[in-house]
Design a protein around this motif. Structure first.
Motif, PDB file in Angstrom:
ATOM      1  N   THR A   1       0.820  -1.210   0.000  1.00  0.00           N
ATOM      2  CA  THR A   1       0.000   0.000   0.000  1.00  0.00           C
ATOM      3  C   THR A   1       0.854   1.260   0.000  1.00  0.00           C
ATOM      4  O   THR A   1       0.581   2.206  -0.742  1.00  0.00           O
ATOM      5  CB  THR A   1      -0.929   0.008   1.223  1.00  0.00           C
ATOM      6  OG1 THR A   1      -1.750  -1.168   1.186  1.00  0.00           O
ATOM      7  CG2 THR A   1      -1.805   1.248   1.241  1.00  0.00           C
ATOM      8  N   GLY A  25      -0.023   0.197  -5.421  1.00  0.00           N
ATOM      9  CA  GLY A  25       0.203   0.920  -4.169  1.00  0.00           C
ATOM     10  C   GLY A  25      -0.093   2.402  -4.293  1.00  0.00           C
ATOM     11  O   GLY A  25      -0.532   2.896  -5.335  1.00  0.00           O
ATOM     12  N   ARG A  26       0.176   3.107  -3.201  1.00  0.00           N
ATOM     13  CA  ARG A  26      -0.001   4.555  -3.165  1.00  0.00           C
ATOM     14  C   ARG A  26       1.288   5.308  -3.512  1.00  0.00           C
ATOM     15  O   ARG A  26       1.248   6.490  -3.834  1.00  0.00           O
ATOM     16  CB  ARG A  26      -0.455   4.986  -1.761  1.00  0.00           C
ATOM     17  CG  ARG A  26      -1.842   4.539  -1.375  1.00  0.00           C
ATOM     18  CD  ARG A  26      -2.115   4.786   0.119  1.00  0.00           C
ATOM     19  NE  ARG A  26      -1.781   6.151   0.513  1.00  0.00           N
ATOM     20  CZ  ARG A  26      -2.633   7.178   0.452  1.00  0.00           C
ATOM     21  NH1 ARG A  26      -3.882   6.982   0.015  1.00  0.00           N
ATOM     22  NH2 ARG A  26      -2.269   8.386   0.839  1.00  0.00           N
TER      23      ARG A  26
END
Length: 453
Positions: free
Chosen positions: A292, A301-302
């Motif tokens: 993440t 993901g971020r």
């Protein structure tokens, strides 16, 4: 950030809601069934145990949070943080407040899992004789590693002051059935929590089988003990435990460093030969909690964590481990260890055992298993580096830093045990210890808050 109820209300609910969602075991769920009904058979005990594993695997616990959160507190000079979760930004800025939702979530998730482990242990006589030792061993493994992590995060480092008086977290060893005054347990000392974790894992060593699919095993308990002993500064016990795991012959380093973090088109991959214990991640169960924040949108993901050039400069030019830090489509470097959204979260692996044995042997002036230089060169050889003729402590610590970077919260935990500054803060700064969550303080009059909160 989702708000959670206090540990005491949750402990009560988990005593009644003993559910699990592991499709591989095909276990029936219970809905709002009282404890005297829910745990009647060996199958019921197994359901509760799977529930404890599921809690252990939460993204705020050993599914990711236990590792990324301490690293965020200690990597100010190594990464740039572009995340929008303000509670995680507090960790990067070392300005955590007592109502931080991630701090609260780690505490709550741990005690939920501990309560389920306690239910397994309290009802172990209902388990089939052939399964009893395994179930009890797995429950104690889960409880032991959670208490260790809680002590690391909510108490001072073992070598910071006096562990027999410094406070850590409450020790709860029986299921919470009723929320009354007896449920208001005060914080135990750092020493007491370490000893409880060691006792649980030592019991698990005896009870667990050598082979147990991807669940906890005898060697997993021994490996976690090696980590605890190193953090505690008990080098004789650390080297003995690490040596036992290495000499078991059940694990081997994968051929190249990047093979330890497989990325085959975003699907689940079984543990490698190097993994001693890992949280299993599948599409049915959710995503890798580290993916993440570390992986870019290219890999689900971020992309909140960007690696700075000065960290990459720590690698020698021929060090193949630097290849795990890759440039994404937006032109920045990110940690590539967690690009697979369904990749397992590695809790502990063989390379760490070699490095623990090397460091402990060096500090003791002993040669248990082999000389420190041989263990270091084993790690260096896999990284494509030339062997060293001799090693100093700095050489061992450098290999540990580069080998295990971003995997286990080691940037913070190692700095504390080695008494190194963490960014602009000394290792003993109160800002490097999580507060007791405000909701817990409000719910439990027996709790004392950490300094500065």
């Amino acid at each position: 950030m989702k708000k959670f109820k206090s540990i005491y209300l949750t402990a009560l609910s988990t005593a009644f809601l003993l559910t699990a969602c592991n499709k591989q075991l095909d276990l029936k769920p219970f809905q709002s069934v009282g404890q005297d009904v829910a745990i009647l058979t060996s199958t019921d005990v197994q359901i509760t145990l799977v529930g404890a594993y599921n809690r252990l695997a939460l993204s705020g616990s050993y599914g990711g949070g236990n590792f990324i959160q301490p690293d965020l507190m200690a990597t100010q000079t190594l990464i740039d943080w572009q995340g929008t979760f303000q509670d995680l930004t507090q960790m990067v800025a070392q300005t955590i407040t007592n109502d931080n939702g991630f701090v609260e979530g780690m505490w709550l998730g741990a005690y939920q899992a501990i309560n389920q482990a306690n239910n397994v242990i309290a009802n172990i006589d209902k388990a089939d004789a052939a399964q009893k030792n395994r179930m009890e061993g797995e429950a104690k493994f889960i409880r032991g590693i959670l208490y260790f992590n809680l002590a690391e995060m909510y108490g001072k480092s073992y070598n910071d002051g006096t562990p027999s008086t410094n406070l850590a977290v409450p020790i709860v060893l029986t299921p919470t059935k009723v929320v009354d005054e007896s449920a208001k347990v005060p914080r135990a000392t750092v020493e007491a929590v370490y000893q409880q974790a060691i006792k649980d894992l030592t019991d698990a060593q005896t009870l667990l089988p050598v082979s147990n699919s991807f669940y906890a095993t005898k060697n997993a308990a021994t490996a976690m003990l090696a980590r605890i002993y190193l953090q505690k500064g008990d080098y004789a016990s650390a080297v003995a435990a690490a040596n036992t795991v290495i000499n078991s012959g059940r694990y081997s380093l994968v051929g190249t460093y990047t093979d330890e973090f497989p990325y085959p088109a975003q699907v689940h991959v079984d543990n490698t030969t190097e993994d001693i214990f890992a949280i299993q991640v599948t599409a049915q169960q959710g995503s890798n909690g580290l993916n993440t924040y570390y992986a870019s949108p290219d890999d689900s993901g971020r992309g909140d964590v960007i690696v700075r050039d000065n960290f990459l400069a720590e690698f020698d030019p021929d060090d193949e481990r630097a290849a795990i830090y890759t440039e994404d489509s937006d032109g920045v470097i990110r940690v590539g260890k967690f690009n697979n959204v369904y990749g397992n979260v590695r809790v502990i692996r063989l390379a760490e055992m070699y490095l623990i044995r090397a460091e402990a042997n060096f500090k003791l002036g002993s040669v248990v298993g082999t000389a420190p230089v041989n263990d270091v060169n084993r790690i260096r050889a896999r990284a494509g580096l030339n062997p060293l003729a001799t090693v100093a402590l700095a050489d061992i610590l450098k290999e540990r830093r580069l080998e295990l970077a971003f995997e286990g919260g080691f940037f913070l935990h190692d700095a504390k045990r080695l008494k190194q500054d963490v960014g602009a803060l000394p290792y003993s700064s109160r800002k490097l210890v999580f507060p007791v969550p405000l909701r817990e303080i409000n719910a439990n009059s027996a709790l004392v808050q950490n300094e500065g909160y």
